[in-house]
Enzyme design. Structure first.
Site, PDB file in Angstrom:
ATOM      1  N   LYS A 151      -9.241  -3.002   4.935  1.00  0.00           N
ATOM      2  CA  LYS A 151      -9.454  -3.709   3.396  1.00  0.00           C
ATOM      3  C   LYS A 151      -8.264  -4.707   3.209  1.00  0.00           C
ATOM      4  CE  LYS A 151     -11.693   0.159   1.087  1.00  0.00           C
ATOM      5  NZ  LYS A 151     -12.762  -0.745   1.092  1.00  0.00           N
TER       6      LYS A 151
ATOM      7  N   ARG B 141     -16.222  11.105   7.595  1.00  0.00           N
ATOM      8  CA  ARG B 141     -15.081  11.523   8.025  1.00  0.00           C
ATOM      9  C   ARG B 141     -14.677  13.084   7.359  1.00  0.00           C
ATOM     10  NH1 ARG B 141     -10.771   7.418   7.342  1.00  0.00           N
ATOM     11  NH2 ARG B 141      -9.287   9.005   7.835  1.00  0.00           N
TER      12      ARG B 141
ATOM     13  N   SER C 124      -8.463   2.197   8.274  1.00  0.00           N
ATOM     14  CA  SER C 124      -9.180   2.295   7.071  1.00  0.00           C
ATOM     15  C   SER C 124      -8.237   1.620   6.026  1.00  0.00           C
ATOM     16  CB  SER C 124      -9.153   3.793   6.537  1.00  0.00           C
ATOM     17  OG  SER C 124      -9.726   3.998   5.154  1.00  0.00           O
TER      18      SER C 124
ATOM     19  N   ASP D 217     -15.769   0.816   6.327  1.00  0.00           N
ATOM     20  CA  ASP D 217     -14.826   1.858   6.034  1.00  0.00           C
ATOM     21  C   ASP D 217     -15.259   2.773   5.076  1.00  0.00           C
ATOM     22  OD1 ASP D 217     -12.287   2.991   5.855  1.00  0.00           O
ATOM     23  OD2 ASP D 217     -12.011   2.333   3.841  1.00  0.00           O
TER      24      ASP D 217
ATOM     25  N   HIS E 264       0.786  -1.212   0.011  1.00  0.00           N
ATOM     26  CA  HIS E 264       0.052   0.074  -0.013  1.00  0.00           C
ATOM     27  C   HIS E 264       0.890   1.104   0.162  1.00  0.00           C
ATOM     28  CE1 HIS E 264      -3.546   2.321   0.927  1.00  0.00           C
ATOM     29  NE2 HIS E 264      -2.965   3.283   1.488  1.00  0.00           N
TER      30      HIS E 264
END
Length: 401
Positions: free
Chosen positions: A148, A129, A144, A122, A41
């Site tokens: 996933k 948010r 968050s 999420d 990520h």
């Protein structure tokens, strides 16, 4: 609730509990037990197309890896991986249910898609948010991201944590604090995690813009990519290979990644991945082995940008370049805004290069009939020129594990 969490912060255990609840709020993927489930990520950066060549290259190197990359679209200055892939005719990110994803992962080994079924809580919380000014909170950001990954069954994860003027984290100390918390929460979720802090001020590679970054990704898969992009691919892939004990050192892993980019196996894996993801076989073949630019959307107009003075390139302001591209249609300001995949920039210089007053430093590709002169001025000013010789800087700033 979000405001309370934002103001009081979350402990690592609270973040882990929240992540677990979010991951279990929807579909969870359970791939074959013989597969090693890995992923990466990135916190996002200008020109960050790393995932697109990384996934097929890593899959080509290690056949027992399963890489179920569930990505997102871009918002504001960060370009989304899915937006770039959607430049390819026939690619549709949200066309697969969980059973189809399991079949592709188990039988083929990798994919890059979007999903509304993984951690749907999420998606709901993120929208809340966004309108309650609670986006910028470490615990909520970590929950968050990891929710996933956990829902996708990831067991080994690299976080490419961008640090610099064109990233969310401006200082190494700020990034270290976040990275350490990220690793702790990931391990509480049963995910072995390593954080690579990498420099993010100038754009990654030579192209910024959706279809242009697909073009550069394919060049990279042919062993002809820019050195900074290839370095990131090797670093991330090499670390994942070392973490999973497939190689004895990161350097050995880096060599294997580099080989996959030069021997054609990474490019062929990318082509086959597109076909698995329902892209027409002829389009996938022409994109990878034929006339790539004939397949991708290309802009009608181009303008050369020259420096304000001669000297050495000391910095290229990636944030300014990204903002100009976004204003011309390459990005979006709200989630369902349409983008122009052809808009973008090609950089012709890097930090340390010597330029004259008539050197073309970048080319702007656009579809505006009447281009705002201020955009050209901003691009010109984004190139910082100094008189002294400038040495290039290392991409890797540190590792947290």
């Amino acid at each position: 609730m979000l405001m309370a969490l934002y103001l009081n912060d979350l402990t690592n255990d609270e973040t882990s509990n929240m992540t677990t609840a979010m991951a279990n709020s929807g579909t969870t993927l359970k791939f074959r037990s013989s597969g090693i489930i890995v992923d990466k990520h990135s916190t996002g950066g200008v020109g960050d197309k790393v995932s697109i060549p990384l996934v097929p290259a890593l899959s080509a190197v290690q056949e027992d890896f399963i890489i179920p990359m569930v990505s997102g679209r871009g918002l504001e200055f960060t370009g989304g991986t899915l937006d770039k892939l959607e430049s390819i005719p026939g690619y549709s990110a949200f066309s697969f249910d969980d059973q189809q994803l399991l079949a592709i992962g188990n039988n083929f080994g990798c994919f890059i898609v979007g999903s509304d079924d993984l951690s749907p809580a999420d998606s709901i919380l993120y929208k809340a948010r966004d309108v309650t000014a609670t986006v910028d909170n470490a615990g909520l950001i970590i929950a968050s991201i990891i929710s996933k990954k956990a829902a996708a069954g990831i067991k080994y994860l690299i976080l490419d944590l961008k640090v610099g003027t064109a990233s969310f984290f401006q200082s190494i100390d700020e990034a270290k604090t976040f990275g350490k918390q990220f690793v702790i929460v990931a391990k509480l979720m049963g995910i072995e995690c390593r954080v690579l802090m990498t420099r993010m001020s100038a754009p990654i590679g030579n192209y910024i813009g959706n279809s242009l970054e697909i073009l550069e990704s394919i060049n990279c898969l042919k062993g002809k990519g820019p050195s900074d992009l290839q370095t990131l691919l090797e670093l991330i892939g090499g670390n994942l290979l070392e973490m999973t004990h497939k190689v004895s050192s990161v350097n050995e892993g880096r060599k294997r990644m580099a080989e996959s980019l030069t021997n054609g196996t990474a490019l062929e894996k990318f082509k086959q991945m597109l076909i698995e993801l329902k892209v027409n076989e002829w389009i996938a073949d022409e994109l990878c082995y034929g006339n790539t630019t004939a397949i991708l959307p290309m802009a009608k107009y181009e303008i050369e940008i020259k420096p304000l003075t001669s000297g050495y390139v000391n910095d290229i302001d990636g944030m300014t370049i990204a903002k100009v591209c976004n204003k011309l249609g390459a990005g979006r300001q709200f989630s369902n805004q349409a983008i122009d995949p052809a808009v973008g920039i090609r950089l012709l210089v890097k930090k340390g290069d010597h330029v004259e007053i008539d050197t073309v430093c970048m080319i702007l590709y656009h579809n505006e009939i009447d281009l705002n002169e201020s955009h050209l001025i901003s691009l010109q000013q984004s190139i910082e020129i100094v008189n002294e010789i400038v040495k290039p800087e290392d991409i890797l700033l540190g590792i947290i594990d």
